[in-house]
Design a protein around this motif. Structure first.
Motif, PDB file in Angstrom:
ATOM      1  N   GLN A  40       0.818  -1.213   0.000  1.00  0.00           N
ATOM      2  CA  GLN A  40       0.000   0.000   0.000  1.00  0.00           C
ATOM      3  C   GLN A  40       0.852   1.263   0.000  1.00  0.00           C
ATOM      4  OE1 GLN A  40      -2.723  -0.642   3.289  1.00  0.00           O
ATOM      5  NE2 GLN A  40      -4.333  -1.225   1.861  1.00  0.00           N
ATOM      6  N   ASP A  41       1.976   1.238   0.690  1.00  0.00           N
ATOM      7  CA  ASP A  41       2.851   2.412   0.711  1.00  0.00           C
ATOM      8  C   ASP A  41       3.849   2.421  -0.456  1.00  0.00           C
ATOM      9  OD1 ASP A  41       4.721   0.491   1.445  1.00  0.00           O
ATOM     10  OD2 ASP A  41       5.170   1.383   3.389  1.00  0.00           O
ATOM     11  N   GLU A  42       3.759   1.413  -1.311  1.00  0.00           N
ATOM     12  CA  GLU A  42       4.565   1.289  -2.528  1.00  0.00           C
ATOM     13  C   GLU A  42       6.069   1.235  -2.273  1.00  0.00           C
ATOM     14  OE1 GLU A  42       3.064   4.364  -5.168  1.00  0.00           O
ATOM     15  OE2 GLU A  42       1.362   3.107  -5.718  1.00  0.00           O
ATOM     16  N   THR A  43       6.466   0.677  -1.140  1.00  0.00           N
ATOM     17  CA  THR A  43       7.895   0.529  -0.827  1.00  0.00           C
ATOM     18  C   THR A  43       8.383  -0.895  -1.036  1.00  0.00           C
ATOM     19  OG1 THR A  43       7.455   0.109   1.506  1.00  0.00           O
ATOM     20  CG2 THR A  43       7.858   2.408   0.847  1.00  0.00           C
ATOM     21  N   THR A  44       7.460  -1.846  -1.076  1.00  0.00           N
ATOM     22  CA  THR A  44       7.846  -3.242  -1.292  1.00  0.00           C
ATOM     23  C   THR A  44       7.051  -3.838  -2.446  1.00  0.00           C
ATOM     24  OG1 THR A  44       6.275  -4.155   0.315  1.00  0.00           O
ATOM     25  CG2 THR A  44       8.467  -3.562   1.138  1.00  0.00           C
ATOM     26  N   LEU A  45       7.617  -4.876  -3.018  1.00  0.00           N
ATOM     27  CA  LEU A  45       7.016  -5.554  -4.155  1.00  0.00           C
ATOM     28  C   LEU A  45       6.954  -7.044  -3.863  1.00  0.00           C
ATOM     29  CD1 LEU A  45       6.119  -5.394  -7.218  1.00  0.00           C
ATOM     30  CD2 LEU A  45       8.509  -5.915  -7.755  1.00  0.00           C
ATOM     31  N   GLY A  46       5.777  -7.624  -3.978  1.00  0.00           N
ATOM     32  CA  GLY A  46       5.628  -9.071  -3.919  1.00  0.00           C
ATOM     33  C   GLY A  46       5.587  -9.586  -5.348  1.00  0.00           C
ATOM     34  N   PHE A  47       6.199 -10.739  -5.586  1.00  0.00           N
ATOM     35  CA  PHE A  47       6.241 -11.247  -6.957  1.00  0.00           C
ATOM     36  C   PHE A  47       6.280 -12.765  -6.983  1.00  0.00           C
ATOM     37  CE2 PHE A  47      10.420 -10.105  -5.470  1.00  0.00           C
ATOM     38  CZ  PHE A  47      11.233 -11.165  -5.815  1.00  0.00           C
ATOM     39  N   HIS A  81      12.337  -5.242  -1.040  1.00  0.00           N
ATOM     40  CA  HIS A  81      12.316  -3.798  -0.808  1.00  0.00           C
ATOM     41  C   HIS A  81      12.698  -3.132  -2.129  1.00  0.00           C
ATOM     42  CE1 HIS A  81      11.938  -4.304   3.522  1.00  0.00           C
ATOM     43  NE2 HIS A  81      12.843  -5.257   3.427  1.00  0.00           N
ATOM     44  N   LEU A  82      11.788  -2.351  -2.681  1.00  0.00           N
ATOM     45  CA  LEU A  82      12.021  -1.731  -3.990  1.00  0.00           C
ATOM     46  C   LEU A  82      13.284  -0.882  -4.035  1.00  0.00           C
ATOM     47  CD1 LEU A  82       8.691  -0.393  -5.531  1.00  0.00           C
ATOM     48  CD2 LEU A  82      10.332  -1.972  -6.528  1.00  0.00           C
ATOM     49  N   ASP A  83      13.556  -0.135  -2.984  1.00  0.00           N
ATOM     50  CA  ASP A  83      14.697   0.778  -3.021  1.00  0.00           C
ATOM     51  C   ASP A  83      16.045   0.075  -2.933  1.00  0.00           C
ATOM     52  OD1 ASP A  83      14.584   0.016  -0.362  1.00  0.00           O
ATOM     53  OD2 ASP A  83      14.712   2.048   0.435  1.00  0.00           O
ATOM     54  N   ARG A  84      16.020  -1.241  -2.797  1.00  0.00           N
ATOM     55  CA  ARG A  84      17.277  -1.995  -2.719  1.00  0.00           C
ATOM     56  C   ARG A  84      17.541  -2.825  -3.974  1.00  0.00           C
ATOM     57  NH1 ARG A  84      16.435  -3.535   3.583  1.00  0.00           N
ATOM     58  NH2 ARG A  84      16.339  -1.388   4.270  1.00  0.00           N
ATOM     59  N   LEU A  85      16.752  -2.581  -5.006  1.00  0.00           N
ATOM     60  CA  LEU A  85      16.919  -3.285  -6.285  1.00  0.00           C
ATOM     61  C   LEU A  85      17.271  -2.273  -7.357  1.00  0.00           C
ATOM     62  CD1 LEU A  85      13.693  -5.489  -6.151  1.00  0.00           C
ATOM     63  CD2 LEU A  85      16.006  -6.205  -5.559  1.00  0.00           C
ATOM     64  N   ASP A  86      18.242  -2.614  -8.211  1.00  0.00           N
ATOM     65  CA  ASP A  86      18.513  -1.707  -9.328  1.00  0.00           C
ATOM     66  C   ASP A  86      17.548  -2.036 -10.468  1.00  0.00           C
ATOM     67  OD1 ASP A  86      19.635  -3.650 -11.180  1.00  0.00           O
ATOM     68  OD2 ASP A  86      21.499  -3.572 -10.034  1.00  0.00           O
ATOM     69  N   GLY A  92      14.505  -8.077 -14.438  1.00  0.00           N
ATOM     70  CA  GLY A  92      14.651  -9.532 -14.493  1.00  0.00           C
ATOM     71  C   GLY A  92      13.666 -10.249 -13.578  1.00  0.00           C
ATOM     72  N   LEU A  93      13.459  -9.725 -12.374  1.00  0.00           N
ATOM     73  CA  LEU A  93      12.504 -10.335 -11.445  1.00  0.00           C
ATOM     74  C   LEU A  93      11.082 -10.250 -11.987  1.00  0.00           C
ATOM     75  CD1 LEU A  93      13.931  -8.956  -8.076  1.00  0.00           C
ATOM     76  CD2 LEU A  93      14.034 -11.335  -8.885  1.00  0.00           C
TER      77      LEU A  93
END
Length: 115
Positions: A40-47, A81-86, A92-93
């Motif tokens: 909801q806060d758009e900081t993490t991504l589930g995939f 955590h989105l901010d920890r992925l380039d 790729g994910l």
């Protein structure tokens, strides 16, 4: 650093992907199958991710990846955590998650067009 805009750009470029707002969360799916979901806060991504490989991924990089909430452990799912992925890694994910839910033929046709 990964961003919501980059997630959206990559996901919507993939065949059969649609974006939906479900319970105040942005989700991307193919048909009825969700393969990406932003918090909801758009900081993490589930995939979507192979269930048998997720423990190793989380153990190797716990500062970047984590398991979903207990009720979602039955699914082929992991979170990051989105901010920890380039951007390259994020792409790729996303493509790998999408590949898990589309027919092999759709992926093969898309891959030929990209290569």
């Amino acid at each position: 650093m990964g961003s919501v805009d980059h997630v959206r750009e990559v996901a919507l470029s993939l065949p059969r992907t649609t974006e939906h707002l479900i319970r105040d969360r942005v989700k991307f799916r193919v048909g009825r199958i969700v393969y990406l979901a932003l918090s909801q806060d758009e900081t993490t991504l589930g995939f979507a991710f192979p269930r048998e490989e997720r423990a190793a991924l989380v153990a190797a990089e716990p500062e970047r990846f984590f398991l979903p909430q207990f009720s979602d452990l039955r699914y082929h799912w992991v979170c990051a955590h989105l901010d920890r992925l380039d951007d390259g890694e994020l792409r790729g994910l996303i493509v790998d998650a999408w590949r898990m839910v589309v027919p092999k033929r759709v992926y093969a046709e898309w891959h030929q067009g990209v290569s």
